[in-house]
Write a protein that holds these residues in place. Structure first.
Motif, PDB file in Angstrom:
ATOM      1  N   LEU A 176       4.199  35.829 -18.962  1.00 40.81           N
ATOM      2  CA  LEU A 176       4.219  36.430 -17.568  1.00 40.81           C
ATOM      3  C   LEU A 176       4.931  35.684 -16.553  1.00 40.81           C
ATOM      4  CD1 LEU A 176       0.132  37.246 -17.098  1.00 40.81           C
ATOM      5  CD2 LEU A 176       1.833  38.565 -18.453  1.00 40.81           C
ATOM      6  N   GLU A 177       5.336  36.645 -15.512  1.00 44.05           N
ATOM      7  CA  GLU A 177       6.209  36.156 -14.291  1.00 44.05           C
ATOM      8  C   GLU A 177       5.846  36.967 -13.046  1.00 44.05           C
ATOM      9  OE1 GLU A 177       8.932  33.821 -12.273  1.00 44.05           O
ATOM     10  OE2 GLU A 177       7.468  33.391 -13.846  1.00 44.05           O
ATOM     11  N   CYS A 178       5.059  36.377 -12.325  1.00 43.49           N
ATOM     12  CA  CYS A 178       4.728  36.942 -11.246  1.00 43.49           C
ATOM     13  C   CYS A 178       6.035  37.114  -9.967  1.00 43.49           C
ATOM     14  CB  CYS A 178       3.474  36.419 -10.113  1.00 43.49           C
ATOM     15  SG  CYS A 178       2.069  36.618 -11.113  1.00 43.49           S
ATOM     16  N   VAL A 179       6.219  38.319  -9.319  1.00 44.51           N
ATOM     17  CA  VAL A 179       7.220  38.449  -8.372  1.00 44.51           C
ATOM     18  C   VAL A 179       6.549  39.137  -7.310  1.00 44.51           C
ATOM     19  CG1 VAL A 179       9.686  39.139  -7.911  1.00 44.51           C
ATOM     20  CG2 VAL A 179       9.073  38.055 -10.399  1.00 44.51           C
ATOM     21  N   GLY A 180       7.168  38.927  -6.003  1.00 47.78           N
ATOM     22  CA  GLY A 180       6.614  39.715  -4.952  1.00 47.78           C
ATOM     23  C   GLY A 180       5.077  39.692  -4.735  1.00 47.78           C
ATOM     24  N   ALA A 181       4.733  40.859  -4.143  1.00 50.44           N
ATOM     25  CA  ALA A 181       3.281  40.778  -3.602  1.00 50.44           C
ATOM     26  C   ALA A 181       2.344  41.282  -5.192  1.00 50.44           C
ATOM     27  CB  ALA A 181       3.173  42.012  -2.809  1.00 50.44           C
ATOM     28  N   ASP A 182       2.939  42.298  -5.628  1.00 53.44           N
ATOM     29  CA  ASP A 182       1.929  42.805  -6.761  1.00 53.44           C
ATOM     30  C   ASP A 182       2.813  42.877  -8.134  1.00 53.44           C
ATOM     31  OD1 ASP A 182      -0.728  43.411  -5.375  1.00 53.44           O
ATOM     32  OD2 ASP A 182       0.787  44.646  -4.412  1.00 53.44           O
ATOM     33  N   THR A 183       3.999  42.474  -8.439  1.00 49.43           N
ATOM     34  CA  THR A 183       4.588  42.743  -9.539  1.00 49.43           C
ATOM     35  C   THR A 183       4.216  41.491 -10.519  1.00 49.43           C
ATOM     36  OG1 THR A 183       6.421  44.128  -8.525  1.00 49.43           O
ATOM     37  CG2 THR A 183       6.878  43.251 -10.697  1.00 49.43           C
ATOM     38  N   VAL A 184       4.115  41.945 -11.786  1.00 54.92           N
ATOM     39  CA  VAL A 184       4.170  40.966 -13.023  1.00 54.92           C
ATOM     40  C   VAL A 184       5.114  41.488 -14.153  1.00 54.92           C
ATOM     41  CG1 VAL A 184       2.963  39.875 -14.796  1.00 54.92           C
ATOM     42  CG2 VAL A 184       1.687  40.205 -12.640  1.00 54.92           C
ATOM     43  N   TYR A 185       5.843  40.861 -14.560  1.00 52.02           N
ATOM     44  CA  TYR A 185       6.730  41.143 -15.555  1.00 52.02           C
ATOM     45  C   TYR A 185       5.961  40.392 -16.764  1.00 52.02           C
ATOM     46  CZ  TYR A 185      10.587  42.488 -12.531  1.00 52.02           C
ATOM     47  OH  TYR A 185      11.385  43.204 -11.527  1.00 52.02           O
ATOM     48  N   ALA A 186       6.138  41.048 -17.965  1.00 54.73           N
ATOM     49  CA  ALA A 186       5.560  40.371 -19.197  1.00 54.73           C
ATOM     50  C   ALA A 186       6.021  40.983 -20.303  1.00 54.73           C
ATOM     51  CB  ALA A 186       4.030  41.202 -19.210  1.00 54.73           C
ATOM     52  N   ASN A 187       6.564  39.814 -21.408  1.00 58.22           N
ATOM     53  CA  ASN A 187       7.140  40.262 -22.499  1.00 58.22           C
ATOM     54  C   ASN A 187       6.145  40.703 -23.335  1.00 58.22           C
ATOM     55  OD1 ASN A 187       6.912  37.077 -22.941  1.00 58.22           O
ATOM     56  ND2 ASN A 187       7.273  38.155 -25.052  1.00 58.22           N
ATOM     57  N   ILE A 188       6.477  41.596 -24.178  1.00 55.79           N
ATOM     58  CA  ILE A 188       5.549  41.973 -25.447  1.00 55.79           C
ATOM     59  C   ILE A 188       5.867  41.463 -26.564  1.00 55.79           C
ATOM     60  CG2 ILE A 188       4.640  44.292 -26.611  1.00 55.79           C
ATOM     61  CD1 ILE A 188       4.334  44.493 -23.698  1.00 55.79           C
ATOM     62  N   TYR A 189       4.716  40.812 -27.040  1.00 58.17           N
ATOM     63  CA  TYR A 189       4.831  39.630 -28.025  1.00 58.17           C
ATOM     64  C   TYR A 189       5.379  40.553 -29.543  1.00 58.17           C
ATOM     65  CZ  TYR A 189       3.602  36.467 -31.913  1.00 58.17           C
ATOM     66  OH  TYR A 189       3.530  35.437 -32.640  1.00 58.17           O
ATOM     67  N   TRP A 190       6.391  39.641 -29.895  1.00 55.19           N
ATOM     68  CA  TRP A 190       7.196  40.186 -31.100  1.00 55.19           C
ATOM     69  C   TRP A 190       8.207  41.215 -30.956  1.00 55.19           C
ATOM     70  CZ3 TRP A 190       9.054  36.997 -34.501  1.00 55.19           C
ATOM     71  CH2 TRP A 190       8.230  35.963 -35.275  1.00 55.19           C
ATOM     72  N   THR A 191       8.487  41.246 -29.609  1.00 60.58           N
ATOM     73  CA  THR A 191       9.608  42.256 -29.400  1.00 60.58           C
ATOM     74  C   THR A 191      10.669  41.692 -28.303  1.00 60.58           C
ATOM     75  OG1 THR A 191       8.783  43.427 -27.340  1.00 60.58           O
ATOM     76  CG2 THR A 191       7.646  44.071 -29.647  1.00 60.58           C
ATOM     77  N   ASP A 192      11.654  42.636 -28.072  1.00 60.12           N
ATOM     78  CA  ASP A 192      12.695  42.264 -26.923  1.00 60.12           C
ATOM     79  C   ASP A 192      12.595  42.889 -25.981  1.00 60.12           C
ATOM     80  OD1 ASP A 192      13.864  40.052 -28.454  1.00 60.12           O
ATOM     81  OD2 ASP A 192      14.964  41.481 -29.631  1.00 60.12           O
ATOM     82  N   ARG A 193      11.021  43.429 -25.565  1.00 55.73           N
ATOM     83  CA  ARG A 193      10.859  44.286 -24.667  1.00 55.73           C
ATOM     84  C   ARG A 193      10.061  43.650 -23.449  1.00 55.73           C
ATOM     85  NH1 ARG A 193       6.461  48.791 -24.057  1.00 55.73           N
ATOM     86  NH2 ARG A 193       7.178  49.986 -22.456  1.00 55.73           N
ATOM     87  N   ILE A 194      10.604  43.790 -22.156  1.00 54.62           N
ATOM     88  CA  ILE A 194       9.883  43.470 -21.052  1.00 54.62           C
ATOM     89  C   ILE A 194       9.192  44.352 -20.208  1.00 54.62           C
ATOM     90  CG2 ILE A 194      10.135  41.845 -19.099  1.00 54.62           C
ATOM     91  CD1 ILE A 194      12.129  40.434 -20.362  1.00 54.62           C
ATOM     92  N   VAL A 195       8.065  44.293 -19.766  1.00 61.51           N
ATOM     93  CA  VAL A 195       7.519  45.315 -19.086  1.00 61.51           C
ATOM     94  C   VAL A 195       7.239  45.036 -17.670  1.00 61.51           C
ATOM     95  CG1 VAL A 195       6.473  46.956 -20.758  1.00 61.51           C
ATOM     96  CG2 VAL A 195       4.877  44.945 -19.670  1.00 61.51           C
ATOM     97  N   ARG A 196       7.413  45.745 -16.419  1.00 64.65           N
ATOM     98  CA  ARG A 196       7.264  45.425 -15.195  1.00 64.65           C
ATOM     99  C   ARG A 196       5.996  46.299 -14.821  1.00 64.65           C
ATOM    100  NH1 ARG A 196      11.607  47.956 -11.886  1.00 64.65           N
ATOM    101  NH2 ARG A 196      10.203  49.765 -11.780  1.00 64.65           N
ATOM    102  N   ILE A 197       5.008  45.399 -14.300  1.00 71.87           N
ATOM    103  CA  ILE A 197       3.573  45.951 -14.079  1.00 71.87           C
ATOM    104  C   ILE A 197       3.251  45.925 -12.459  1.00 71.87           C
ATOM    105  CG2 ILE A 197       1.111  45.714 -14.523  1.00 71.87           C
ATOM    106  CD1 ILE A 197       2.035  43.997 -17.038  1.00 71.87           C
ATOM    107  N   ASP A 198       2.512  47.052 -12.090  1.00 71.70           N
ATOM    108  CA  ASP A 198       2.211  46.984 -10.752  1.00 71.70           C
ATOM    109  C   ASP A 198       0.671  46.555 -10.925  1.00 71.70           C
ATOM    110  OD1 ASP A 198       0.965  47.383  -8.422  1.00 71.70           O
ATOM    111  OD2 ASP A 198       1.699  49.508  -7.850  1.00 71.70           O
ATOM    112  N   THR A 199       0.408  45.279 -10.347  1.00 74.33           N
ATOM    113  CA  THR A 199      -1.039  45.055 -10.615  1.00 74.33           C
ATOM    114  C   THR A 199      -2.054  45.339  -9.801  1.00 74.33           C
ATOM    115  OG1 THR A 199      -0.635  42.844  -9.382  1.00 74.33           O
ATOM    116  CG2 THR A 199      -0.143  42.550 -11.982  1.00 74.33           C
ATOM    117  N   SER A 200      -1.681  46.210  -8.625  1.00 74.85           N
ATOM    118  CA  SER A 200      -2.737  46.957  -7.778  1.00 74.85           C
ATOM    119  C   SER A 200      -3.272  48.166  -8.612  1.00 74.85           C
ATOM    120  CB  SER A 200      -1.769  47.280  -6.456  1.00 74.85           C
ATOM    121  OG  SER A 200      -0.770  48.368  -6.781  1.00 74.85           O
ATOM    122  N   THR A 201      -2.356  48.479  -9.878  1.00 74.20           N
ATOM    123  CA  THR A 201      -2.774  49.700 -10.399  1.00 74.20           C
ATOM    124  C   THR A 201      -2.930  49.199 -11.778  1.00 74.20           C
ATOM    125  OG1 THR A 201      -0.552  50.551 -10.608  1.00 74.20           O
ATOM    126  CG2 THR A 201      -1.910  51.201  -8.705  1.00 74.20           C
ATOM    127  N   GLY A 202      -2.398  48.459 -12.420  1.00 77.90           N
ATOM    128  CA  GLY A 202      -2.082  48.343 -13.861  1.00 77.90           C
ATOM    129  C   GLY A 202      -1.101  49.064 -14.531  1.00 77.90           C
TER     130      GLY A 202
END
Length: 305
Positions: free
Chosen positions: A198-224
């Motif tokens: 995980l990497e937290c950026v800004g107020a509510d954003t978290v970047y997460a890589n999906i295990y065993w893939t080359d995909r990263i998702v950007r998550i709004d942690t105020s809503t999921g």
């Protein structure tokens, strides 16, 4: 995150493949939708992004990377494996200036830096290690329930955000590590399992890589909600891929909209920007902070432009 235990002897690297956490089975119930249900708009698809490589930096190909974070111009990296887990700190792309090992019975995982404090997770040991962020000396240990995968620090409320390989993120108090809440991450209404580093950026954003893939998702942690999907393929050459594991390191470079990306036993680390798949500009959700400027001042204190 985990899930291959690493042993190294006489320069050889041996993988002992452990269990992987499978996504929860999908179940469907039979129900009759009401008129109000039918009128609900479908969830919006996430913004589609790709990585634009700005620079290639050397990375220790022996490092079984579990966590990556940059703070105050220092790059912190944690590695896993029973008997080989460690945390290190130093300039990006150069020899670490500080290094600390975990006992042989602990499998290191994600890390997060909070000023003078650094938290380091363990995989299935239920132990979080608090360290001095300057010397990496151990201060204390606290226990938690479940697996530890990724960790980051959400600036808006100061809480830690932790992953365990599922679709759930757990919030924790930064001083005690006690749980304070949780949320399930969804994409277009469906849970997203395999959340890892995980990497937290800004107020509510978290970047997460999906295990065993080359995909990263950007998550709004105020809503999921997943608001962005980043394609991080093609960073390594086919030859480099032969001895490398999955993507597993995301570090935002403070003061820029750039990131460092690497993975388990990758020979290189990459300074990148996340840009729209439809063009060369930055994605709408990735421009956090200022770009590295060269006009009237020094280059970024963290990583060369």
């Amino acid at each position: 995150m985990h899930r291959s235990t690493a042993s190294m002897a006489a320069g050889a690297v041996i993988f002992l493949v452990g269990g992987q956490q499978a996504p929860p089975p999908h179940t469907e119930g039979i129900s009759v939708a009401s008129d109000s249900d039918r009128r609900q708009p479908a969830p919006s698809p996430p913004e589609r992004l790709r990585v634009k490589i700005l620079q290639s930096l050397p990375h220790d190909p022996r490092a079984f990377t579990q966590g990556l974070e940059m703070a105050a111009g220092i790059l912190y990296e944690s590695t896993g494996g029973y008997g080989t887990s460690a945390v290190m700190a130093g300039p990006a792309g150069k020899t670490p200036t500080a290094h600390a090992r975990l006992p042989a019975g602990l499998f290191g995982e994600g890390i997060s830096v909070l000023g003078p404090r650094l938290w380091q997770l363990t995989w299935r040991d239920g132990i979080a290690v608090e360290r001095d962020s300057r010397t990496l000396a151990e201060r204390r240990r606290v226990t938690y329930t479940g697996e530890g995968w990724g960790l980051c620090h959400r600036r808006r409320d100061g809480r830690l955000v932790m992953s365990d390989g599922s679709a759930v993120l757990t919030f924790r108090a930064p001083a005690t590590f006690a749980p304070t809440g949780s949320l399930t991450v969804t994409e277009r209404g469906r849970a997203v399992p395999g959340l890892n580093e995980l990497e937290c950026v800004g107020a509510d954003t978290v970047y997460a890589n999906i295990y065993w893939t080359d995909r990263i998702v950007r998550i709004d942690t105020s809503t999921g909600t997943v608001t962005g999907s980043i394609d991080a393929t093609a960073l390594l050459t086919p030859e480099e891929r032969q001895n490398a594991g999955p993507l597993n390191g995301i570090a935002a470079i403070p003061g820029t909209d750039e990131f460092l990306l690497t993975g388990k036993r990758w020979p290189r680390m990459f300074r990148v920007r996340f840009v729209s798949e439809s063009g060369s500009g930055s994605g709408s959700g990735s421009s956090i902070g200022l770009r590295c400027r060269q006009r009237n001042g020094p280059r970024s204190p963290s990583v060369p432009c």
